[in-house]
Design a protein around this motif. Sequence first.
Motif, PDB file in Angstrom:
ATOM      1  N   PRO A  14       0.808  -1.224   0.000  1.00  0.00           N
ATOM      2  CA  PRO A  14       0.000   0.000   0.000  1.00  0.00           C
ATOM      3  C   PRO A  14       0.840   1.274   0.000  1.00  0.00           C
ATOM      4  N   ALA A  15       1.970   1.250   0.717  1.00  0.00           N
ATOM      5  CA  ALA A  15       2.830   2.434   0.763  1.00  0.00           C
ATOM      6  C   ALA A  15       3.370   2.806  -0.610  1.00  0.00           C
ATOM      7  N   ASP A  68      -5.277  -0.077   1.023  1.00  0.00           N
ATOM      8  CA  ASP A  68      -5.007  -1.425   1.524  1.00  0.00           C
ATOM      9  C   ASP A  68      -4.492  -2.303   0.384  1.00  0.00           C
ATOM     10  N   ARG A  69      -4.224  -3.566   0.690  1.00  0.00           N
ATOM     11  CA  ARG A  69      -3.624  -4.457  -0.308  1.00  0.00           C
ATOM     12  C   ARG A  69      -4.550  -4.709  -1.495  1.00  0.00           C
ATOM     13  N   THR A  70      -5.838  -4.717  -1.246  1.00  0.00           N
ATOM     14  CA  THR A  70      -6.791  -4.894  -2.344  1.00  0.00           C
ATOM     15  C   THR A  70      -6.687  -3.739  -3.333  1.00  0.00           C
ATOM     16  N   ASP A  71      -6.488  -2.537  -2.815  1.00  0.00           N
ATOM     17  CA  ASP A  71      -6.318  -1.371  -3.683  1.00  0.00           C
ATOM     18  C   ASP A  71      -5.082  -1.518  -4.563  1.00  0.00           C
ATOM     19  N   THR A  75      -9.742   3.402  -3.851  1.00  0.00           N
ATOM     20  CA  THR A  75     -10.815   3.323  -4.846  1.00  0.00           C
ATOM     21  C   THR A  75     -11.055   4.681  -5.496  1.00  0.00           C
ATOM     22  N   ARG A  76     -11.077   5.730  -4.683  1.00  0.00           N
ATOM     23  CA  ARG A  76     -11.274   7.083  -5.221  1.00  0.00           C
ATOM     24  C   ARG A  76     -10.078   7.520  -6.067  1.00  0.00           C
ATOM     25  N   LEU A  77      -8.884   7.141  -5.663  1.00  0.00           N
ATOM     26  CA  LEU A  77      -7.696   7.465  -6.435  1.00  0.00           C
ATOM     27  C   LEU A  77      -7.770   6.821  -7.819  1.00  0.00           C
ATOM     28  N   LEU A  78      -8.116   5.552  -7.876  1.00  0.00           N
ATOM     29  CA  LEU A  78      -8.178   4.844  -9.148  1.00  0.00           C
ATOM     30  C   LEU A  78      -9.310   5.366 -10.019  1.00  0.00           C
ATOM     31  N   SER A  79     -10.400   5.786  -9.400  1.00  0.00           N
ATOM     32  CA  SER A  79     -11.478   6.400 -10.168  1.00  0.00           C
ATOM     33  C   SER A  79     -11.001   7.686 -10.824  1.00  0.00           C
ATOM     34  N   THR A  80     -10.244   8.477 -10.089  1.00  0.00           N
ATOM     35  CA  THR A  80      -9.713   9.725 -10.623  1.00  0.00           C
ATOM     36  C   THR A  80      -8.765   9.456 -11.790  1.00  0.00           C
ATOM     37  N   VAL A  81      -7.926   8.437 -11.652  1.00  0.00           N
ATOM     38  CA  VAL A  81      -7.004   8.062 -12.733  1.00  0.00           C
ATOM     39  C   VAL A  81      -7.786   7.598 -13.959  1.00  0.00           C
ATOM     40  N   ALA A  82      -8.799   6.754 -13.747  1.00  0.00           N
ATOM     41  CA  ALA A  82      -9.587   6.226 -14.857  1.00  0.00           C
ATOM     42  C   ALA A  82     -10.363   7.338 -15.566  1.00  0.00           C
ATOM     43  N   ARG A  83     -10.903   8.275 -14.800  1.00  0.00           N
ATOM     44  CA  ARG A  83     -11.621   9.399 -15.412  1.00  0.00           C
ATOM     45  C   ARG A  83     -10.677  10.270 -16.231  1.00  0.00           C
ATOM     46  N   ASP A  84      -9.444  10.409 -15.749  1.00  0.00           N
ATOM     47  CA  ASP A  84      -8.444  11.146 -16.506  1.00  0.00           C
ATOM     48  C   ASP A  84      -8.163  10.441 -17.837  1.00  0.00           C
TER      49      ASP A  84
END
Length: 202
Positions: A49-50, A70-73, A133-142
């Motif tokens: 995660p780090a 977390d690790r799932t992220d 999850t929010r981070l990956l959503s932001t990347v995907a929207r970009d």
Amino acid sequence: MESPEPAPGLTLVSHEGKPYRFDPGALCLELLTTGGPGDFARWEALHEPADLVAWAGRSRLPDGLDLAVDRTDVQRARALRDALFLLTADRAHRRPLRPDHLDAVNAAAAEPPLVTRIEPDGTRGWAPGATGTRLLSTVARDAIELFTGPYADRIRECGAHRCHLLFVDTSRPGRRRWCAMEHCGNREKARAHRARRAPGNS
């Protein structure tokens, strides 16, 4: 006098151990520098995660993001990155875009994104509750903005021999060929110069 804003992009290290600045031109393409599918898995940088938190801190996202990851992220970040890597390579080489790669990006983008806010001192900050999850959503929207926007036809792979870094050319003339002039650009110019001076080419 205010200090100038730092140039966008990431500091990468060449095979020879020399650091250079690479600006892929978009947040989503910055994620592609952390590894990739197939042979690119040997460059994997997202293990814990780090690692994902550290990447977000180096990215073009504004400073001050307090991420809970977390690790799932991390697993989901790697899956999104690999799909986006292949999608971007296909776009750069004008190949058809695969539905499964599009589905991966669209699914991530369907989640709530990171949220910015105005701080009491008038500066921009991040709303609480920033997650992987929010981070990956932001990347995907970009990525969606890039692939459907005015620079979609300027998504390219570095033109140097055996360099597979992907970028979007946002320069006004639109003639960018290299990941970085100080890295592959100079190397390819030197290669061409040697080829011109080789016996039989005079």
